[in-house]
Write an enzyme that holds these catalytic residues in place. Structure first.
Site, PDB file in Angstrom:
ATOM      1  N   TRP A 176     -22.232  86.236  14.376  1.00  0.00           N
ATOM      2  CA  TRP A 176     -20.935  86.755  14.574  1.00  0.00           C
ATOM      3  C   TRP A 176     -20.942  87.710  13.508  1.00  0.00           C
ATOM      4  O   TRP A 176     -20.410  88.917  13.738  1.00  0.00           O
ATOM      5  CB  TRP A 176     -19.655  86.125  14.858  1.00  0.00           C
ATOM      6  CG  TRP A 176     -19.774  85.135  15.929  1.00  0.00           C
ATOM      7  CD1 TRP A 176     -19.892  83.639  16.072  1.00  0.00           C
ATOM      8  CD2 TRP A 176     -19.728  85.390  17.204  1.00  0.00           C
ATOM      9  NE1 TRP A 176     -19.962  83.181  17.232  1.00  0.00           N
ATOM     10  CE2 TRP A 176     -19.588  84.338  18.161  1.00  0.00           C
ATOM     11  CE3 TRP A 176     -19.709  86.726  17.993  1.00  0.00           C
ATOM     12  CZ2 TRP A 176     -19.921  84.323  19.646  1.00  0.00           C
ATOM     13  CZ3 TRP A 176     -19.777  86.503  19.299  1.00  0.00           C
ATOM     14  CH2 TRP A 176     -19.899  85.593  20.119  1.00  0.00           C
ATOM     15  N   ASP A 216     -12.956  87.430   9.700  1.00  0.00           N
ATOM     16  CA  ASP A 216     -13.231  86.812  11.163  1.00  0.00           C
ATOM     17  C   ASP A 216     -12.626  85.276  11.049  1.00  0.00           C
ATOM     18  O   ASP A 216     -13.533  84.461  10.491  1.00  0.00           O
ATOM     19  CB  ASP A 216     -14.360  87.046  11.572  1.00  0.00           C
ATOM     20  CG  ASP A 216     -14.357  86.440  13.326  1.00  0.00           C
ATOM     21  OD1 ASP A 216     -13.305  85.828  13.537  1.00  0.00           O
ATOM     22  OD2 ASP A 216     -15.603  86.691  13.598  1.00  0.00           O
ATOM     23  N   LYS A 236     -10.465  79.068  20.751  1.00  0.00           N
ATOM     24  CA  LYS A 236     -11.180  77.998  19.566  1.00  0.00           C
ATOM     25  C   LYS A 236      -9.870  77.032  19.221  1.00  0.00           C
ATOM     26  O   LYS A 236      -9.894  76.054  19.326  1.00  0.00           O
ATOM     27  CB  LYS A 236     -11.921  78.531  18.413  1.00  0.00           C
ATOM     28  CG  LYS A 236     -12.778  79.866  18.607  1.00  0.00           C
ATOM     29  CD  LYS A 236     -14.036  79.442  19.303  1.00  0.00           C
ATOM     30  CE  LYS A 236     -14.667  80.585  19.857  1.00  0.00           C
ATOM     31  NZ  LYS A 236     -15.222  81.480  19.011  1.00  0.00           N
TER      32      LYS A 236
HETATM   33  C1  LIG Z   1     -15.991  82.739  19.397  1.00  0.00           C
HETATM   34  C2  LIG Z   1     -16.225  83.691  18.019  1.00  0.00           C
HETATM   35  C3  LIG Z   1     -16.132  85.196  18.341  1.00  0.00           C
HETATM   36  C4  LIG Z   1     -16.167  85.975  19.764  1.00  0.00           C
HETATM   37  O1  LIG Z   1     -15.094  85.765  20.230  1.00  0.00           O
HETATM   38  P1  LIG Z   1     -14.690  86.495  21.431  1.00  0.00           P
HETATM   39  O2  LIG Z   1     -13.167  86.232  21.599  1.00  0.00           O
HETATM   40  O3  LIG Z   1     -15.451  85.949  22.723  1.00  0.00           O
HETATM   41  O4  LIG Z   1     -14.838  88.077  21.393  1.00  0.00           O
HETATM   42  C5  LIG Z   1     -16.364  85.763  17.232  1.00  0.00           C
HETATM   43  N1  LIG Z   1     -16.231  85.477  16.009  1.00  0.00           N
HETATM   44  C6  LIG Z   1     -16.333  84.070  15.794  1.00  0.00           C
HETATM   45  C7  LIG Z   1     -16.398  83.635  14.291  1.00  0.00           C
HETATM   46  C8  LIG Z   1     -16.147  83.279  16.962  1.00  0.00           C
HETATM   47  O5  LIG Z   1     -16.219  81.779  16.657  1.00  0.00           O
END
Ligand SMILES: *Cc1c(COP(=O)(O)O)cnc(C)c1O
Length: 370
Positions: free
Chosen positions: A106, A174, A198
């Protein structure tokens, strides 16, 4: 029968939240409508979005000089929005520099997307050891537009043990897979973002927490829907927000508050993770591939140690299949890394982790006999 769902996302939600949503499905708060059917500008929906924001502010201790935005496009759209709003310039001018640390897939995607709008400097990477650790983080240039990290790396199961020192450069993080999992000092960051699926609710909503002085820096060519100033100015209602997702998020936050908030769930999460990690330490078949100081509380990958690759793959496939047959589902690792991974977000009860450990133990006994 409900299963224990170890999916990395969309992931398990608290049962009381689902039950309450079911009870309110056709008539929410005596309005004679479901939340899905409400006008987002109505007096019926307004208290729902306000309550969700107030609870998030309370639980995370968000200071008053930060705005909370409910957006769409997932965490992935923030890979574009952050550099677009903070580092892009008017046509013809050079892009501003932004620093990134590459700690997983990511993080890499964020940097790749960032390079479209910013002059990206990848200051450090842990790719040399398959992202199984967090590298020491060099300081940014004082003029950098922002410094981006992925606080918890969902796929490889690492988390930053301490934050980088970025001086005057706003830290952008993030926190998709660790939001509300343990206390976090919001004032250390310029911008935080998380896809909801999540730890917050269903997919479709993205939470952005942004310091006010970082709003309003987008170049004039930025699409309206991708501008923080427009979303902030319109209270996340420039267009129709993901109303139902915001409502479920509110129920999840209420549930979390009822459990004692972030400090309380942080303790529970630490214990859950410790149970599984300490079992893996003693396991004869499995091990954690992640270096100890950087182990995630939320995503715990494990792999078959030793043995040849063929045998390893075979064991892992059987493990995932047999676990699913016993109601322990979605334990396969990410398609890019293989192995197994147990995502144990806030809504995964301790009994789920105990059931997983009991299953691993049984599996080892069976395999050990061969
Ligand atoms: C799941 C995740 C993403 C992607 O998320 P989307 O909502 O599908 O764009 C990005 N960064 C992290 C750390 C994630 O766990």
């Amino acid at each position: 029968m409900r299963v224990y769902n170890f999916s990395s996302g969309p992931s398990t939600l608290p049962l009381p939240v689902l039950e309450r949503a079911a009870a309110e499905m056709t008539d929410a708060n005596g309005t004679g409508q479901s939340v899905m059917e409400m006008s987002h500008r109505s007096g019926d929906f307004k208290p729902i979005i306000e309550k969700t924001e107030a609870l998030l502010r309370e639980l995370m201790g968000i200071p008053s000089n930060y705005r909370v935005l409910f957006l769409q496009g997932g965490a992935s759209l923030q890979f574009s929005m952050i550099p677009l709003n903070l580092a892009a310039r008017e046509a013809g001018s050079p892009k501003k520099r932004a620093s990134y640390v590459e700690t997983g897939i990511w993080a890499k995607k964020a940097a790749e997307e960032g390079a479209k709008y910013a002059d990206v400097a990848v200051l450090a990477s842990s790719k040399d050891r398959d992202y199984t650790y967090i590298p020491p983080a060099p300081a940014p240039d004082p003029g950098d537009a922002f410094y981006h990290i992925t606080l918890n790396n969902t796929i490889v199961g690492t988390k930053w043990d301490k934050l980088p020192e970025t001086g005057p450069v706003p830290l952008a993080a993030d926190i998709s897979s660790c939001i509300l999992s343990e206390p976090l000092e919001v004032s250390k960051f310029g911008i935080l973002y998380a896809g909801a699926q999540k730890n917050l609710g269903p997919a479709g909503t993205t939470v952005v927490i942004i310091r006010e002085d970082l709003i309003g820096r987008a170049p004039s060519w930025t699409p309206a829907l991708l501008r923080y100033d427009i979303s902030a100015g319109e209270g996340s209602m420039y267009n129709t927000p993901p109303c139902y997702g915001i409502y479920i998020m509110g129920l999840v936050l209420e549930w979390l508050k009822g459990l004692g908030g972030v400090a309380a769930i942080g303790e529970v999460n630490r214990k859950k993770a410790e149970l599984l990690y300490s079992y893996l330490e003693s396991s004869r078949i499995f091990r954690s591939p992640v270096e100890k100081p950087f182990r995630s509380l939320m995503n715990i990958p494990f792999i078959v140690s030793g043995t040849d690759p063929e045998n390893r793959k075979d064991l892992e496939t059987r493990f995932v299949r047999e676990a699913a047959a016993e109601g322990l589902v979605n334990l396969a690792g990410h398609r890019l890394v293989g192995g197994m991974r147990a995502s144990i977000y806030n809504a995964m009860p301790r009994e789920g982790v105990r059931a997983l450990i009991a299953f691993i133990e049984k599996f080892e006994k069976k395999e050990g006999k061969k």
